[in-house]
Design a protein around this motif. Structure first.
Motif, PDB file in Angstrom:
ATOM      1  N   LEU A  89       0.904  -1.398  -0.057  1.00 54.85           N
ATOM      2  CA  LEU A  89      -0.054  -0.821  -0.090  1.00 54.85           C
ATOM      3  C   LEU A  89       0.594   0.844   0.102  1.00 54.85           C
ATOM      4  O   LEU A  89       0.120   2.042  -0.902  1.00 54.85           O
ATOM      5  N   MET A  90       2.301   1.122   0.516  1.00 54.85           N
ATOM      6  CA  MET A  90       2.805   2.324   0.815  1.00 54.85           C
ATOM      7  C   MET A  90       3.521   2.522  -0.016  1.00 54.85           C
ATOM      8  O   MET A  90       3.441   3.614  -0.593  1.00 54.85           O
ATOM      9  N   GLY A  91       4.490   1.478  -1.195  1.00 60.67           N
ATOM     10  CA  GLY A  91       4.587   1.018  -2.621  1.00 60.67           C
ATOM     11  C   GLY A  91       4.104   1.761  -3.277  1.00 60.67           C
ATOM     12  O   GLY A  91       4.145   3.412  -4.106  1.00 60.67           O
ATOM     13  N   ALA A  92       2.296   1.596  -3.381  1.00 58.19           N
ATOM     14  CA  ALA A  92       2.222   2.575  -4.322  1.00 58.19           C
ATOM     15  C   ALA A  92       1.343   3.799  -3.995  1.00 58.19           C
ATOM     16  O   ALA A  92       1.798   4.321  -4.982  1.00 58.19           O
ATOM     17  N   ILE A  93       1.555   4.578  -3.079  1.00 54.67           N
ATOM     18  CA  ILE A  93       0.833   5.562  -2.847  1.00 54.67           C
ATOM     19  C   ILE A  93       2.553   6.118  -3.198  1.00 54.67           C
ATOM     20  O   ILE A  93       2.875   7.424  -3.882  1.00 54.67           O
ATOM     21  N   ILE A  94       3.382   5.920  -2.856  1.00 48.27           N
ATOM     22  CA  ILE A  94       4.666   6.296  -3.293  1.00 48.27           C
ATOM     23  C   ILE A  94       4.589   6.608  -4.497  1.00 48.27           C
ATOM     24  O   ILE A  94       5.740   7.344  -5.312  1.00 48.27           O
ATOM     25  N   GLY A  95       4.492   4.840  -5.100  1.00 49.37           N
ATOM     26  CA  GLY A  95       4.922   4.987  -6.535  1.00 49.37           C
ATOM     27  C   GLY A  95       4.251   6.366  -7.715  1.00 49.37           C
ATOM     28  O   GLY A  95       4.751   7.123  -8.359  1.00 49.37           O
ATOM     29  N   VAL A  96       2.993   6.519  -7.244  1.00 45.80           N
ATOM     30  CA  VAL A  96       1.767   7.642  -7.424  1.00 45.80           C
ATOM     31  C   VAL A  96       2.226   8.795  -7.211  1.00 45.80           C
ATOM     32  O   VAL A  96       2.328   9.658  -8.676  1.00 45.80           O
ATOM     33  N   ILE A  97       2.887   9.392  -6.143  1.00 45.04           N
ATOM     34  CA  ILE A  97       4.128   9.893  -5.388  1.00 45.04           C
ATOM     35  C   ILE A  97       5.094  10.683  -6.527  1.00 45.04           C
ATOM     36  O   ILE A  97       5.323  11.974  -7.249  1.00 45.04           O
ATOM     37  N   LEU A  98       5.873   9.887  -6.939  1.00 45.37           N
ATOM     38  CA  LEU A  98       7.130   9.686  -7.668  1.00 45.37           C
ATOM     39  C   LEU A  98       6.991   9.946  -9.614  1.00 45.37           C
ATOM     40  O   LEU A  98       6.922  10.845  -9.879  1.00 45.37           O
ATOM     41  N   ILE A  99       5.231   9.280  -9.813  1.00 48.12           N
ATOM     42  CA  ILE A  99       5.069   9.120 -11.166  1.00 48.12           C
ATOM     43  C   ILE A  99       4.325  10.750 -11.921  1.00 48.12           C
ATOM     44  O   ILE A  99       5.165  11.792 -12.283  1.00 48.12           O
ATOM     45  N   ILE A 100       4.234  11.554 -10.244  1.00 43.17           N
ATOM     46  CA  ILE A 100       3.656  12.905 -10.412  1.00 43.17           C
ATOM     47  C   ILE A 100       5.168  13.420 -10.773  1.00 43.17           C
ATOM     48  O   ILE A 100       5.069  14.863 -10.845  1.00 43.17           O
ATOM     49  N   PHE A 101       5.611  13.738  -9.565  1.00 39.31           N
ATOM     50  CA  PHE A 101       6.903  14.243  -9.249  1.00 39.31           C
ATOM     51  C   PHE A 101       7.924  14.819 -10.003  1.00 39.31           C
ATOM     52  O   PHE A 101       8.510  15.155 -10.934  1.00 39.31           O
ATOM     53  N   PHE A 102       7.648  13.300 -11.029  1.00 37.36           N
ATOM     54  CA  PHE A 102       9.093  13.529 -12.130  1.00 37.36           C
ATOM     55  C   PHE A 102       8.569  13.535 -13.763  1.00 37.36           C
ATOM     56  O   PHE A 102       9.346  14.527 -14.240  1.00 37.36           O
ATOM     57  N   SER A 103       7.088  14.013 -13.514  1.00 34.42           N
ATOM     58  CA  SER A 103       6.534  14.414 -14.277  1.00 34.42           C
ATOM     59  C   SER A 103       6.587  16.089 -14.272  1.00 34.42           C
ATOM     60  O   SER A 103       6.883  16.540 -15.439  1.00 34.42           O
ATOM     61  N   LEU A 104       6.258  16.416 -13.419  1.00 36.68           N
ATOM     62  CA  LEU A 104       6.585  17.954 -13.208  1.00 36.68           C
ATOM     63  C   LEU A 104       8.064  18.176 -13.211  1.00 36.68           C
ATOM     64  O   LEU A 104       8.080  19.114 -13.991  1.00 36.68           O
ATOM     65  N   LEU A 105       8.767  17.274 -12.773  1.00 33.97           N
ATOM     66  CA  LEU A 105      10.443  17.735 -13.506  1.00 33.97           C
ATOM     67  C   LEU A 105      10.593  17.902 -14.474  1.00 33.97           C
ATOM     68  O   LEU A 105      11.476  18.853 -15.428  1.00 33.97           O
ATOM     69  N   THR A 106      10.015  17.104 -15.216  1.00 31.33           N
ATOM     70  CA  THR A 106      10.038  17.544 -17.122  1.00 31.33           C
ATOM     71  C   THR A 106       9.143  18.409 -17.195  1.00 31.33           C
ATOM     72  O   THR A 106       9.953  19.028 -18.147  1.00 31.33           O
ATOM     73  N   GLY A 107       8.132  18.520 -16.650  1.00 33.66           N
ATOM     74  CA  GLY A 107       7.602  20.004 -16.826  1.00 33.66           C
ATOM     75  C   GLY A 107       8.668  21.289 -16.759  1.00 33.66           C
ATOM     76  O   GLY A 107       8.392  21.993 -17.745  1.00 33.66           O
ATOM     77  N   VAL A 108       9.538  21.231 -15.572  1.00 28.25           N
ATOM     78  CA  VAL A 108       9.718  22.293 -15.153  1.00 28.25           C
ATOM     79  C   VAL A 108      11.018  22.586 -16.140  1.00 28.25           C
ATOM     80  O   VAL A 108      11.566  23.385 -16.669  1.00 28.25           O
ATOM     81  N   ILE A 109      11.845  21.275 -16.465  1.00 28.86           N
ATOM     82  CA  ILE A 109      12.540  21.154 -17.867  1.00 28.86           C
ATOM     83  C   ILE A 109      12.133  22.005 -18.737  1.00 28.86           C
ATOM     84  O   ILE A 109      13.369  23.448 -19.079  1.00 28.86           O
ATOM     85  N   ASN A 110      10.926  21.471 -18.985  1.00 31.32           N
ATOM     86  CA  ASN A 110      10.860  22.075 -20.823  1.00 31.32           C
ATOM     87  C   ASN A 110      10.342  23.838 -20.255  1.00 31.32           C
ATOM     88  O   ASN A 110      10.565  24.803 -21.701  1.00 31.32           O
ATOM     89  N   GLY A 111       9.724  24.245 -19.366  1.00 32.04           N
ATOM     90  CA  GLY A 111       9.404  25.951 -19.366  1.00 32.04           C
ATOM     91  C   GLY A 111      10.679  26.538 -18.569  1.00 32.04           C
ATOM     92  O   GLY A 111      10.664  27.661 -19.165  1.00 32.04           O
ATOM     93  N   PHE A 112      12.085  25.917 -17.875  1.00 33.54           N
ATOM     94  CA  PHE A 112      12.806  26.523 -17.991  1.00 33.54           C
ATOM     95  C   PHE A 112      13.244  26.836 -20.077  1.00 33.54           C
ATOM     96  O   PHE A 112      14.215  28.290 -19.311  1.00 33.54           O
ATOM     97  N   PHE A 113      13.763  26.142 -20.421  1.00 36.91           N
ATOM     98  CA  PHE A 113      14.545  26.332 -21.914  1.00 36.91           C
ATOM     99  C   PHE A 113      13.342  27.194 -22.586  1.00 36.91           C
ATOM    100  O   PHE A 113      13.880  27.727 -23.360  1.00 36.91           O
ATOM    101  N   ILE A 114      12.277  26.999 -22.499  1.00 38.02           N
ATOM    102  CA  ILE A 114      10.898  27.564 -22.967  1.00 38.02           C
ATOM    103  C   ILE A 114      11.122  29.581 -23.117  1.00 38.02           C
ATOM    104  O   ILE A 114      11.027  29.858 -22.829  1.00 38.02           O
TER     105      ILE A 114
END
Length: 336
Positions: A97-122
């Protein structure tokens, strides 16, 4: 009748799209009522459409600013792969259960990080959005392939896999998440101050900058918000497949662009509505489902989708040219 007249006058594009969706749905229901209207098929649509819909919503704010986000799929899959490695590890197996919760958080976090990378360069470096996201698309895909060696990551906790098949009564949880994000997107893009700034940047970035609006921050937030949306799509896709792989959802990129443009968003930026994008998603999902029922080759579906995109762009360009000519003639006639 008064309501219909009001909708037709104030929201003509959305009204036409709704009629097209209604006509397609009725046609599919008449041609194949046993298959198209079956509970199983409607539920499958309810599970599949939110993934595509979230990708389209992720694409919309980028196009509204006159840009484009070509990394929505690979950013999503890379985040799912990284999170998948954690979820297939010892900690998640011992604490599912904790693994699933952290997994969801990690997907959102790294997706946001890719968004930050795009947003910074643009936003802050000033590189053209299409070129930046084309580059990051290749980088994210390459990283995903390097991590997985072309395979997939699996062995996720059952609690995570259950997200992709969860229902509240007959309604898929995926669909509820999508509806909530449609509401959030509508409020942020069409009712908030930031949303107004997004439209202004798309209409004329230079004039918006000189009016005192921090356009760099606006663009950064556009791609961060895009990252949130395709991150949620990544959660739904990886949980439905019970694994993560670089080519999951690869067809969603072209479909997302098609849905946004078909929905009335100007490819040059500054104009468009969330309702139009959602209606276009419903239209394309209905067409795709109908093709699947009749056994049409999936590659032909891609050809058809690409044809729709070209046709819509051509019609809008020709219409714009005609309107511009009429305006010039009207001004010349008024000058005389």
């Amino acid at each position: 009748m008064q309501l219909i007249k009001t909708l037709r006058e104030k929201h003509p594009n959305e009204f036409v799209l709704f009629l097209i969706f209604l006509a397609l749905f009725i046609m599919m229901a008449i041609l194949s009522p046993d298959k198209f209207l079956s509970a199983n098929n409607l539920q499958n649509m309810g599970f599949q459409m939110p993934e595509f819909g979230l990708m389209a919503l992720a694409m919309m704010p980028a196009i509204l600013t006159g840009g484009m986000n070509l990394s929505i799929v690979t950013g999503s899959t890379l985040a799912a792969i990284i999170a998948g490695i954690f979820m297939s590890g010892e900690f998640s197996q011992a604490n599912p259960l904790m693994g699933a919760i952290i997994g969801v958080i990690l997907i959102i976090f790294f997706s946001l990080l890719t968004g930050v990378i795009n947003g910074f360069f643009i936003g802050y470096i000033g590189v053209v959005a299409m070129l930046v996201t084309l580059g990051t698309r290749m980088v994210f895909e390459g990283l995903g392939l390097r991590i997985t060696r072309g395979g997939s990551v699996s062995g996720f906790p059952e609690e995570f896999n259950a997200i992709g098949a969860a229902r509240i009564g007959p309604v898929p949880v995926n669909l509820i998440i999508f509806i909530l994000m449609v509401i959030v997107s509508y409020y942020l893009l069409e009712r908030s101050r930031w949303g107004k700034e997004v439209y202004m940047v798309g209409d004329n970035e230079i004039a918006t900058r000189f009016s005192g609006i921090h356009t760099k921050r606006v663009l950064m937030l556009v791609y961060i918000f895009s990252g949130l949306l395709y991150g949620l799509a990544g959660v739904l896709i990886s949980s439905r497949y019970c694994s993560a792989k670089t080519d999951y959802g690869s067809s969603y990129l072209m479909q997302a662009v098609t849905a946004v443009v078909l929905g009335g968003t100007d490819i040059m930026g500054g104009r468009g509505t969330v309702a139009g994008t959602v209606l276009a998603v419903l239209i394309l999902q209905t067409i795709s489902t109908g093709f699947n029922i009749y056994g049409v080759n999936r590659y032909l579906v891609n050809i058809f989708t690409g044809g729709i995109l070209i046709a819509v762009l051509a019609v809008r360009y020709i219409t714009g040219q005609i309107i511009d000519r009429n305006r010039i003639k009207a001004r010349q006639a008024a000058a005389k």
